[in-house]
Design an enzyme around this catalytic site. Structure first.
Site, PDB file in Angstrom:
ATOM      1  CG  HIS A  96      -3.863  -4.823   4.079  1.00 52.05           C
ATOM      2  ND1 HIS A  96      -3.002  -5.390   4.989  1.00 52.05           N
ATOM      3  CD2 HIS A  96      -3.194  -4.804   2.896  1.00 52.05           C
ATOM      4  CE1 HIS A  96      -1.867  -5.710   4.384  1.00 52.05           C
ATOM      5  NE2 HIS A  96      -1.954  -5.356   3.121  1.00 52.05           N
ATOM      6  CG  ASP A 142      -4.065  -5.817   8.195  1.00 49.45           C
ATOM      7  OD1 ASP A 142      -5.023  -6.319   7.582  1.00 49.45           O
ATOM      8  OD2 ASP A 142      -3.018  -5.434   7.646  1.00 49.45           O
ATOM      9  CB  SER A 236       0.107  -7.744   2.379  1.00 51.63           C
ATOM     10  OG  SER A 236       0.659  -6.457   2.341  1.00 51.63           O
TER      11      SER A 236
END
Length: 321
Positions: A96, A142, A236
């Protein structure tokens, strides 16, 4: 007979050298960071084996020698996401992070905990591989791989993290998350220049699934009983790392920072991509790219011992024939 033995010896020598070279290439063992004594001698923050001195939201500053696999992924010179070193060619991150991005302006920074360091080292990304089944709504699958244009020079502040196909969260202990993400949710957009670390606990999937209905089997969750400690925006792609309960000297990447409902909220753990579900995909993808990566299979024997065992067996066969 003597001539035959001499011939066998001549055949044995190159094979032994080949096996020795293969074993020697594994000398820089993944997941083993600098010892606490050496770290103190280098005037870095002291650690006890398996316990970082640093305690992201609710975290504390970390030294790169504590988490030498952590890298920052930059886009046009700005910090985008975190990542982790798999070997000298590959960095692991989250899909992502790269939505509608290509690899043309991607670089990684490594070997430092301070983004403001002068003369910081950048490494250009050659190719970007997103998981083919990545779901940008559920954030399922992901995971992403970054192939570097040139290999990293591995050292005490640039060490690969181990991966394993072990899925049982009961096998892990002493888990930590690192990142340069925001440390205060009231100051959105303000990210620290110093790497942050926070200790978290792994939670059962069924409990997390009850709280977070969008959880898939490719995800795991982690957090703390104390609110205000969690990964957050900017973290992230970073690594959730743990020790095995029976081996506190080696660190493994169990998860990749993926998503959450806010940051550090009570009874709302962070969600991570479950790395054990993807080690075979990583292995196949890296092999296809011509830079193969080996992960630890669920075996009681380390890879280095396997090399030694091969050498030993070869010598036994040589003596018996």
């Amino acid at each position: 007979m003597k001539r035959w033995k001499d011939r066998r010896t001549g055949l044995l020598l190159p094979l032994v050298l080949l096996l020795f070279g293969a074993c020697s290439s594994l000398a820089w063992v993944c997941g083993r960071r600098m010892s606490s004594r050496s770290q103190q001698l280098n005037n870095a923050s002291a650690i006890v084996e398996g316990k970082p001195a640093s305690a992201i939201v609710g975290g504390k500053p970390a030294n790169i020698l504590e988490f030498p696999w952590h890298v920052g992924i930059m886009n046009h010179g700005s910090h985008l996401c975190g990542g982790s070193i798999l070997n000298e060619w590959w960095v692991l991150s989250a899909s992502h992070c790269f939505d509608q991005l290509n690899n043309s302006k991607l670089e990684i920074i490594h070997g430092t905990e301070d983004l403001s360091t002068k003369g910081i080292k950048y490494q250009k990304v050659d190719k970007l591989f997103l998981h083919p089944k990545f779901d940008d709504w559920l954030l399922d699958n992901d995971i992403a791989l970054l192939l570097l244009k040139s290999p990293l020079n591995l050292s005490v502040n640039r060490i690969p993290i181990c991966t394993s196909e072990i899925s049982d969260i009961q096998a892990w202990r002493n888990c930590w998350v690192t990142g340069w993400g925001i440390t205060n949710t009231s100051e959105k957009g303000v990210q620290p220049t110093i790497l942050q670390a926070v200790k978290v606990d792994l939670y059962r999937w069924d409990w997390c699934g009850y709280i977070l209905s969008l959880l898939t089997k490719n995800m795991l969750c982690a957090g703390t009983q104390d609110p205000g400690k969690d990964a957050c925006q900017g973290d992230s792609g970073g690594a959730l790392v743990c020790n095995k309960k029976r081996n506190t000297a080696i660190w493994y990447q169990v998860g990749i920072v993926s998503w959450g409902m806010g940051c550090g909220k009570k009874n709302l753990p962070g969600v991570y991509t479950k790395v054990s579900h993807y080690v075979r995909w990583i292995s196949k993808q890296t092999a296809k790219a011509g830079r193969p990566y080996m992960y630890e299979q669920n075996s009681a024997c380390p890879l280095v011992l396997s090399c030694r065992a091969i050498l030993f067996l070869y010598f036994v066969m040589f003596l018996l024939t």
